[in-house]
Design a protein around this motif. Structure first.
Motif, mmCIF file in Angstrom:
data_model
loop_
_atom_site.group_PDB
_atom_site.id
_atom_site.type_symbol
_atom_site.label_atom_id
_atom_site.label_comp_id
_atom_site.label_asym_id
_atom_site.label_seq_id
_atom_site.Cartn_x
_atom_site.Cartn_y
_atom_site.Cartn_z
ATOM 1 N N SER A 71 0.813 -1.212 0.000
ATOM 2 C CA SER A 71 0.000 0.000 0.000
ATOM 3 C C SER A 71 0.850 1.267 0.000
ATOM 4 C CB SER A 71 -0.913 0.012 1.233
ATOM 5 O OG SER A 71 -1.557 1.269 1.371
ATOM 6 N N CYS A 111 -8.612 -3.501 -3.265
ATOM 7 C CA CYS A 111 -9.725 -4.447 -3.127
ATOM 8 C C CYS A 111 -9.233 -5.872 -2.937
ATOM 9 C CB CYS A 111 -10.635 -4.387 -4.355
ATOM 10 S SG CYS A 111 -11.373 -2.766 -4.630
ATOM 11 N N LEU A 156 -12.470 -1.113 7.585
ATOM 12 C CA LEU A 156 -12.276 0.327 7.701
ATOM 13 C C LEU A 156 -10.935 0.676 8.322
ATOM 14 C CD1 LEU A 156 -15.828 1.480 8.856
ATOM 15 C CD2 LEU A 156 -14.849 1.559 6.558
ATOM 16 N N THR A 197 -8.182 0.079 7.210
ATOM 17 C CA THR A 197 -7.228 0.474 6.172
ATOM 18 C C THR A 197 -7.431 1.917 5.734
ATOM 19 O OG1 THR A 197 -8.682 -0.365 4.429
ATOM 20 C CG2 THR A 197 -7.024 -1.878 5.307
ATOM 21 N N GLY A 198 -8.539 2.539 6.095
ATOM 22 C CA GLY A 198 -8.746 3.950 5.785
ATOM 23 C C GLY A 198 -9.209 4.193 4.359
ATOM 24 N N PRO A 199 -9.540 5.445 4.036
ATOM 25 C CA PRO A 199 -9.966 5.803 2.675
ATOM 26 C C PRO A 199 -8.773 5.837 1.723
ATOM 27 C CG PRO A 199 -9.848 7.762 4.047
ATOM 28 C CD PRO A 199 -9.525 6.598 4.949
ATOM 29 N N GLU A 200 -8.543 4.724 1.032
ATOM 30 C CA GLU A 200 -7.286 4.566 0.303
ATOM 31 C C GLU A 200 -7.156 5.531 -0.874
ATOM 32 O OE1 GLU A 200 -6.744 -0.157 1.099
ATOM 33 O OE2 GLU A 200 -5.122 1.133 0.513
ATOM 34 N N VAL A 201 -8.257 5.847 -1.561
ATOM 35 C CA VAL A 201 -8.170 6.791 -2.682
ATOM 36 C C VAL A 201 -7.782 8.177 -2.175
ATOM 37 C CG1 VAL A 201 -9.485 7.968 -4.478
ATOM 38 C CG2 VAL A 201 -9.774 5.505 -4.122
ATOM 39 N N LYS A 202 -8.374 8.585 -1.074
ATOM 40 C CA LYS A 202 -8.039 9.887 -0.498
ATOM 41 C C LYS A 202 -6.565 9.920 -0.089
ATOM 42 C CE LYS A 202 -9.335 13.145 3.162
ATOM 43 N NZ LYS A 202 -10.241 13.396 4.314
ATOM 44 N N GLU A 233 -12.271 2.191 -7.664
ATOM 45 C CA GLU A 233 -13.668 2.372 -8.055
ATOM 46 C C GLU A 233 -13.917 3.770 -8.600
ATOM 47 O OE1 GLU A 233 -16.162 1.376 -4.786
ATOM 48 O OE2 GLU A 233 -15.598 -0.756 -4.776
ATOM 49 N N THR A 265 -11.664 13.190 -6.211
ATOM 50 C CA THR A 265 -10.905 13.863 -5.162
ATOM 51 C C THR A 265 -10.737 15.335 -5.511
ATOM 52 O OG1 THR A 265 -8.752 13.494 -6.205
ATOM 53 C CG2 THR A 265 -9.599 11.744 -4.774
ATOM 54 N N TRP A 321 -12.019 5.018 -13.111
ATOM 55 C CA TRP A 321 -11.288 6.068 -12.401
ATOM 56 C C TRP A 321 -10.257 6.825 -13.240
ATOM 57 C CZ3 TRP A 321 -5.932 5.916 -11.656
ATOM 58 C CH2 TRP A 321 -5.294 4.712 -12.008
#
Length: 432
Positions: A255, A278, A286, A288-293, A315, A319, A340
């Motif tokens: 990550s 994913c 949760l 792992t946190g908001p990975e895209v952000k 997905e 942002t 995306w």
């Protein structure tokens, strides 16, 4: 009869010869790595969920190749170690010349001897900056799994004793090396076990007396595994308290949350990320946190980034605006590109972008044509992409010829004051 005197080479000339031989050994070591990967790559491309031909067949064929010698059982012995065994003078000369001990390569195959190898190397290298490669990549530790079976509480084979002991050895080696993290110039770790990967990342996330102030290249590779190494929100990042001047970063199967964005913001030039949020074992957790952000925040701090390769499945990329003012080359490979990639190109400001490479995987072939249509709009908008090179790989063979023509004609024709320097190209690779 005339007497003949044997003229002994000076120490300076001997050291020069040793350094040249070490360079040849490094090339041979790279060839060894490539040869070891040839067989694995025929069955596993880091995008599929299962081995081609089945896991049991894979284990049988691998064992057969190892026993027949078609895959080297271990890398060649260190040139310096061989030279030191020739005579007492060479032993003394090499053991007392720290500049000869700047490249360390340790494999899991060394077993318990790996720790003594690391200690001896650190002692002989003195205060020199060092390049480290740790290979804990036994192909037998590659364990595919069925996600449905995982969800029901099964599907994973028990960890072998060999894998457990290899993890113990890796932990001891990294602890020994991490005490000298202030001397790391390059660090490469290649693993095939999820357990070993988490062990190594956790050990490198501990506070250190000495900051990693010289680290220029960091390659962390967790290869050939459908599970990726996630990062929990409350876990420490790599090299806490340090701001290593990393210019070349590779995160493969790991990550982007492991390194903090502030850690590398001003120095990072080359970045490659291969990670599927994913596909990690805690993909719906949760923790792992908001990975895209987190990805957008991480990228937004990289003001001097020149090349970026994103091999990810997302997905969306809805942002805030991200600025990459010096990015010159962008490559995207994804199984969900239509979800995306366009948002990424819209939300990331890249005024210097000149080379764009898009590669869809088998899971996203049907949506590739729609992506071309959106690319046309992006290259013909008010803030259009001014590309010199556009490379499209694995797009469907029936892609609209008119769309392709529009893409090509909208690429700039005056990219250089010198016509011979112009590199305008549109390369295509269509697959059924």
């Amino acid at each position: 009869m005339a007497s003949s005197d044997i003229v002994r080479l000076s120490d300076d000339i001997l050291l020069m010869i040793f350094k040249l031989v070490c360079e040849e050994h490094q090339a041979a070591f790279d060839d060894y790595l490539q040869k070891e990967n040839v067989f694995i790559s025929r069955h596993w491309d880091d995008w599929g969920d299962d081995f081609d031909g089945g896991y049991e067949q894979w284990r049988f064929e691998l064992a057969d190749l190892l026993s027949s010698g078609n895959i080297d059982d271990s890398p060649s012995r260190s040139v310096l170690s061989q030279a030191m065994s020739v005579c007492k003078h060479w032993y003394s000369l090499l053991s007392q010349t720290p500049s000869m001990w700047t490249v360390l390569e340790i494999s899991f195959r060394e077993g318990a001897a790996a720790l003594e190898h690391a200690r001896t190397f650190l002692q002989r290298s003195g205060s020199c900056l060092i390049q480290i490669t740790l290979l804990w990549d036994d192909p037998t530790w590659i364990v595919p799994f069925d996600r449905d079976e995982i969800a029901s509480g099964g599907g994973l084979l028990p960890t072998s004793r060999e894998e457990i002991m290899a993890g113990v050895h890796l932990g001891m080696v990294i602890q020994e090396l991490y005490a000298h993290v202030h001397r790391w110039r390059e660090f490469t770790l290649r693993t095939t076990s999820i357990t070993h990967t988490y062990q190594a990342l956790s050990l490198m996330s501990r506070p250190s007396v000495h900051p990693a102030r010289e680290l220029d290249k960091l390659h962390l590779q967790f290869v050939h595994n459908p599970r990726h190494a996630a990062h929990y929100v409350n876990e420490p990042s790599l090299f806490p308290g340090s701001a290593p001047p990393v210019r070349d970063l590779l995160l493969f199967g790991i990550s982007w949350a492991w390194p903090s964005s502030s850690m590398m913001s001003f120095n990072l030039v080359n970045l490659r990320i291969h990670y599927n949020p994913c596909n990690n074992e805690d993909g719906g957790n949760l923790r792992t946190g908001p990975e895209v952000k987190m990805l957008s925040q991480f990228l937004g701090a990289l003001v001097n980034l020149r090349t970026l390769a994103l091999e990810v499945d997302l997905e969306s990329f809805d942002t805030d605006t991200v600025e990459l003012p010096r990015l010159h080359s962008l490559a995207i490979k994804s199984g969900s590109m239509t979800s995306w990639a366009v948002e990424f190109l819209q939300n990331v400001q890249m005024p210097d972008l000149r080379i764009l490479t898009l590669c869809v995987t088998a899971e996203d072939l049907d949506g590739a044509e729609g992506l071309l249509d959106k690319l046309v709009n992006l290259t013909n908008s008010e803030d259009s992409l001014e590309l010199d090179e556009l490379h499209l790989f694995h797009f469907t063979y029936f892609a609209d010829a008119e769309l392709l023509h529009r893409l090509y004609t909208q690429m700039p024709t005056d990219c250089s004051p010198h016509p011979m320097d112009c590199q305008i190209s549109l390369s295509l690779d269509f697959r059924r």
